[in-house]
Design a protein around this motif. Structure first.
Motif, PDB file in Angstrom:
ATOM      1  N   GLU A 138     -75.124 -34.624  47.057  1.00  0.00           N
ATOM      2  CA  GLU A 138     -74.408 -35.643  46.300  1.00  0.00           C
ATOM      3  C   GLU A 138     -73.898 -35.013  45.010  1.00  0.00           C
ATOM      4  O   GLU A 138     -74.547 -34.121  44.459  1.00  0.00           O
ATOM      5  CB  GLU A 138     -75.324 -36.817  45.946  1.00  0.00           C
ATOM      6  N   VAL A 182     -76.195 -30.703  52.776  1.00  0.00           N
ATOM      7  CA  VAL A 182     -75.515 -31.943  52.390  1.00  0.00           C
ATOM      8  C   VAL A 182     -76.004 -32.348  50.997  1.00  0.00           C
ATOM      9  O   VAL A 182     -77.212 -32.412  50.755  1.00  0.00           O
ATOM     10  CB  VAL A 182     -75.789 -33.074  53.394  1.00  0.00           C
ATOM     11  N   ASP A 240     -71.263 -37.824  49.793  1.00  0.00           N
ATOM     12  CA  ASP A 240     -71.470 -37.018  51.004  1.00  0.00           C
ATOM     13  C   ASP A 240     -70.595 -35.771  50.933  1.00  0.00           C
ATOM     14  O   ASP A 240     -69.439 -35.788  51.353  1.00  0.00           O
ATOM     15  CB  ASP A 240     -71.121 -37.850  52.241  1.00  0.00           C
TER      16      ASP A 240
END
Length: 209
Positions: free
Chosen positions: A136, A134, A157
């Protein structure tokens, strides 16, 4: 004077000891509970394990999972079934390789709220960033050639599908990543790429790959 003698047939029948009966009931209930637990442990049901990391938006196919027999008991309905697999579903979250596939981690393709984009990060990404991580996406708008404004979060996300690193770039390299992002962020991401903003992809603190 002759004393009266009670006949055995006239005596009251003895009452059963309630404590004894209660004890017998408790013993039988305990035996029944142990038997049920043992039988449940011996009963297996088919479930599916991911053979690779499956990211949001991936179609969950027979090649992406394998069937295993496991003891799930009353929670068997919480995991992916053969009927759902044949119907066609997509992952709604990252499913790690080796993980039993929960029913809640897949959904209808029509309900998918993500899409994929390819982003070129102006700087390299850590070696720990791989499929399923995950991240950004940050964007620094270009004010004029070679001069950029302060970076801001563009996509908060995103999930990595794949990474291609370019170590030949001067200054530490760069990376091209295929990302799964929310559909709501697509317009902003495409705008940032078209106006030549400097994009940087960074892993989310505490998020596993």
């Amino acid at each position: 004077m002759t004393a009266a003698v009670s006949s055995p047939s006239m005596r009251r029948p003895a009452r059963p000891d309630l404590r004894l009966l209660l004890g017998i009931v408790l013993v039988l209930a305990s035996i029944g509970g142990v038997w049920f637990t043992v039988q449940a442990a011996r009963t297996t049901a088919p479930a599916y394990v991911a053979t690779r990391t499956i990211v949001p938006g991936d179609v969950v196919t027979a090649e992406a999972v394998r069937s295993v027999e496991v003891s799930l008991g009353t929670v068997a309905e919480n995991y992916l079934t053969a009927d759902a697999l044949q119907t066609g579903v997509v992952a709604t979250r990252t499913i790690e390789a080796g993980e039993l596939v929960p029913a809640a981690s897949v959904g209808s393709p029509d309900a998918a709220r993500t899409t994929r984009v390819v982003v070129r990060s102006a700087v390299d990404v850590p070696a720990s960033v791989s499929a399923g991580t995950v991240v950004e996406v940050w964007a620094a708008p270009q004010r004029e050639r070679g001069i950029y404004d302060a970076p801001r979060i563009l996509v908060a996300d995103a999930t990595v599908v794949s990474v291609a690193r370019d170590e030949s770039m001067i200054g530490g390299g760069a990376a091209q990543l295929e990302l799964v992002i929310p559909r709501a962020d697509v317009a902003a991401a495409l705008t940032a790429m078209s106006d030549q903003s400097a994009l940087s992809v960074v892993p989310v603190a505490g998020a596993g790959s």
